[in-house]
Design a protein around this motif. Structure first.
Motif, PDB file in Angstrom:
ATOM      1  N   HIS A 184      17.202  54.883  69.330  1.00  0.00           N
ATOM      2  CA  HIS A 184      18.385  54.483  70.311  1.00  0.00           C
ATOM      3  C   HIS A 184      17.911  54.835  71.741  1.00  0.00           C
ATOM      4  N   ARG A 185      16.806  55.325  71.965  1.00  0.00           N
ATOM      5  CA  ARG A 185      16.345  55.573  73.301  1.00  0.00           C
ATOM      6  C   ARG A 185      15.961  54.396  73.947  1.00  0.00           C
ATOM      7  N   ASP A 186      15.328  54.117  75.177  1.00  0.00           N
ATOM      8  CA  ASP A 186      15.047  52.867  75.720  1.00  0.00           C
ATOM      9  C   ASP A 186      13.383  52.699  75.642  1.00  0.00           C
ATOM     10  N   VAL A 187      13.303  52.518  74.234  1.00  0.00           N
ATOM     11  CA  VAL A 187      11.879  52.127  73.827  1.00  0.00           C
ATOM     12  C   VAL A 187      11.698  50.587  73.324  1.00  0.00           C
ATOM     13  N   ASP A 188      11.221  49.899  73.796  1.00  0.00           N
ATOM     14  CA  ASP A 188      10.845  48.597  73.355  1.00  0.00           C
ATOM     15  C   ASP A 188      10.036  48.284  72.269  1.00  0.00           C
ATOM     16  N   TYR A 189      10.087  48.823  71.086  1.00  0.00           N
ATOM     17  CA  TYR A 189       9.297  48.646  69.967  1.00  0.00           C
ATOM     18  C   TYR A 189       8.462  47.380  69.601  1.00  0.00           C
ATOM     19  N   PRO A 190       9.233  46.498  69.754  1.00  0.00           N
ATOM     20  CA  PRO A 190       8.628  45.150  69.469  1.00  0.00           C
ATOM     21  C   PRO A 190       7.506  44.824  70.578  1.00  0.00           C
ATOM     22  N   ALA A 191       7.643  45.353  71.477  1.00  0.00           N
ATOM     23  CA  ALA A 191       6.494  45.057  72.720  1.00  0.00           C
ATOM     24  C   ALA A 191       5.081  45.910  72.199  1.00  0.00           C
ATOM     25  N   PHE A 192       5.043  46.725  71.323  1.00  0.00           N
ATOM     26  CA  PHE A 192       4.033  47.223  70.808  1.00  0.00           C
ATOM     27  C   PHE A 192       3.416  46.201  69.745  1.00  0.00           C
ATOM     28  N   GLY A 193       4.095  45.346  69.459  1.00  0.00           N
ATOM     29  CA  GLY A 193       3.478  44.347  68.434  1.00  0.00           C
ATOM     30  C   GLY A 193       3.726  44.743  66.993  1.00  0.00           C
ATOM     31  N   CYS A 194       4.587  45.887  66.659  1.00  0.00           N
ATOM     32  CA  CYS A 194       4.909  46.040  65.383  1.00  0.00           C
ATOM     33  C   CYS A 194       5.734  44.926  64.703  1.00  0.00           C
ATOM     34  N   GLU A 195       5.716  45.128  63.332  1.00  0.00           N
ATOM     35  CA  GLU A 195       6.548  43.967  62.600  1.00  0.00           C
ATOM     36  C   GLU A 195       8.021  44.688  62.166  1.00  0.00           C
ATOM     37  N   ALA A 196       7.729  45.671  62.064  1.00  0.00           N
ATOM     38  CA  ALA A 196       9.229  46.544  61.839  1.00  0.00           C
ATOM     39  C   ALA A 196       9.224  47.751  62.299  1.00  0.00           C
ATOM     40  N   VAL A 197      10.671  48.240  62.481  1.00  0.00           N
ATOM     41  CA  VAL A 197      10.908  49.636  62.766  1.00  0.00           C
ATOM     42  C   VAL A 197      11.717  50.349  62.011  1.00  0.00           C
ATOM     43  N   ILE A 198      11.633  51.425  61.564  1.00  0.00           N
ATOM     44  CA  ILE A 198      12.379  52.190  60.616  1.00  0.00           C
ATOM     45  C   ILE A 198      12.783  53.582  61.224  1.00  0.00           C
ATOM     46  N   ALA A 199      14.290  53.880  61.182  1.00  0.00           N
ATOM     47  CA  ALA A 199      14.863  54.963  61.977  1.00  0.00           C
ATOM     48  C   ALA A 199      14.592  55.922  60.943  1.00  0.00           C
ATOM     49  N   LYS A 200      14.135  57.185  61.514  1.00  0.00           N
ATOM     50  CA  LYS A 200      14.092  58.727  60.617  1.00  0.00           C
ATOM     51  C   LYS A 200      15.509  59.208  61.146  1.00  0.00           C
ATOM     52  N   PRO A 201      16.026  60.007  60.107  1.00  0.00           N
ATOM     53  CA  PRO A 201      15.824  59.804  58.417  1.00  0.00           C
ATOM     54  C   PRO A 201      15.827  58.418  57.890  1.00  0.00           C
ATOM     55  N   PHE A 202      15.144  58.070  57.166  1.00  0.00           N
ATOM     56  CA  PHE A 202      15.298  56.892  56.540  1.00  0.00           C
ATOM     57  C   PHE A 202      15.469  56.945  54.954  1.00  0.00           C
ATOM     58  N   ASP A 203      16.133  55.730  54.586  1.00  0.00           N
ATOM     59  CA  ASP A 203      16.417  55.746  53.159  1.00  0.00           C
ATOM     60  C   ASP A 203      14.967  55.186  52.402  1.00  0.00           C
ATOM     61  N   LEU A 204      14.556  55.813  51.239  1.00  0.00           N
ATOM     62  CA  LEU A 204      13.277  55.486  50.771  1.00  0.00           C
ATOM     63  C   LEU A 204      13.387  54.170  50.034  1.00  0.00           C
ATOM     64  N   ASN A 205      14.422  53.569  49.539  1.00  0.00           N
ATOM     65  CA  ASN A 205      14.566  52.207  49.188  1.00  0.00           C
ATOM     66  C   ASN A 205      14.305  51.398  50.419  1.00  0.00           C
ATOM     67  N   GLU A 206      15.049  51.619  51.576  1.00  0.00           N
ATOM     68  CA  GLU A 206      14.882  50.754  52.843  1.00  0.00           C
ATOM     69  C   GLU A 206      13.133  50.522  52.953  1.00  0.00           C
ATOM     70  N   LEU A 207      12.475  51.746  52.919  1.00  0.00           N
ATOM     71  CA  LEU A 207      11.087  51.898  53.071  1.00  0.00           C
ATOM     72  C   LEU A 207      10.302  50.948  52.267  1.00  0.00           C
ATOM     73  N   VAL A 208      10.547  51.028  50.853  1.00  0.00           N
ATOM     74  CA  VAL A 208       9.883  50.351  49.965  1.00  0.00           C
ATOM     75  C   VAL A 208      10.264  48.578  49.952  1.00  0.00           C
ATOM     76  N   ASP A 209      11.459  48.475  50.427  1.00  0.00           N
ATOM     77  CA  ASP A 209      11.957  47.111  50.348  1.00  0.00           C
ATOM     78  C   ASP A 209      11.266  46.515  51.674  1.00  0.00           C
ATOM     79  N   LYS A 210      11.139  47.155  52.802  1.00  0.00           N
ATOM     80  CA  LYS A 210      10.527  46.650  54.059  1.00  0.00           C
ATOM     81  C   LYS A 210       8.858  46.475  53.769  1.00  0.00           C
ATOM     82  N   VAL A 211       8.309  47.478  53.111  1.00  0.00           N
ATOM     83  CA  VAL A 211       6.985  47.393  52.706  1.00  0.00           C
ATOM     84  C   VAL A 211       6.841  46.152  51.706  1.00  0.00           C
ATOM     85  N   ASN A 212       7.410  46.084  50.904  1.00  0.00           N
ATOM     86  CA  ASN A 212       7.378  44.684  50.123  1.00  0.00           C
ATOM     87  C   ASN A 212       7.313  43.590  50.731  1.00  0.00           C
ATOM     88  N   SER A 213       8.418  43.473  51.548  1.00  0.00           N
ATOM     89  CA  SER A 213       8.708  42.256  52.240  1.00  0.00           C
ATOM     90  C   SER A 213       7.597  41.827  53.269  1.00  0.00           C
TER      91      SER A 213
END
Length: 121
Positions: A87-116
């Motif tokens: 929620h801070r003023d960080v433009d994560y897509p500007a780094f070139g990443c394909e996804a951002v996951i907020a901490k703390p994170f749900d393990l199922n969300e992590l596995v789903d994102k990795v698989n996708s």
């Protein structure tokens, strides 16, 4: 052959949990807590996906993501950034990443994102 995932997080508890979960999902995981030499580690390990913590004690996951995306051998590899600072003023897509996951994170969300992201490649 299992897909390879490189994980960088300086929190050893998170690193251990992510390693366990992804290994259980039949991924070959290389987990490290230091960003020192991470680009060379990536080149040698040849991962199918990279997961980076954003705020590291010895670096910044956003800057590392930029380095990965600037490297001809690595730029095709999808990158997920973990961050407790979504929620801070960080433009994560500007780094070139394909996804951002907020901490703390749900393990199922992590596995789903990795698989996708791995299935796309």
């Amino acid at each position: 052959m299992p897909k390879r995932i490189l994980v960088l997080d300086d929190n050893r508890d998170i690193l251990e949990i992510v390693n366990e979960v992804l290994s259980y999902e039949n991924f070959d995981v290389h987990a490290t807590s230091t960003s020192n030499g991470i680009i060379e580690v990536a080149k040698n390990y040849n991962p199918d996906l990279v997961i980076l913590d954003y705020l590291l004690s010895d670096g910044n996951g956003g800057d590392i993501c930029k380095q990965i995306k600037a490297d001809e051998k690595l730029r095709h590899i999808p990158v997920i950034i973990f961050s407790a600072y979504i929620h801070r003023d960080v433009d994560y897509p500007a780094f070139g990443c394909e996804a951002v996951i907020a901490k703390p994170f749900d393990l199922n969300e992590l596995v789903d994102k990795v698989n996708s992201l791995i299935v796309k490649n």
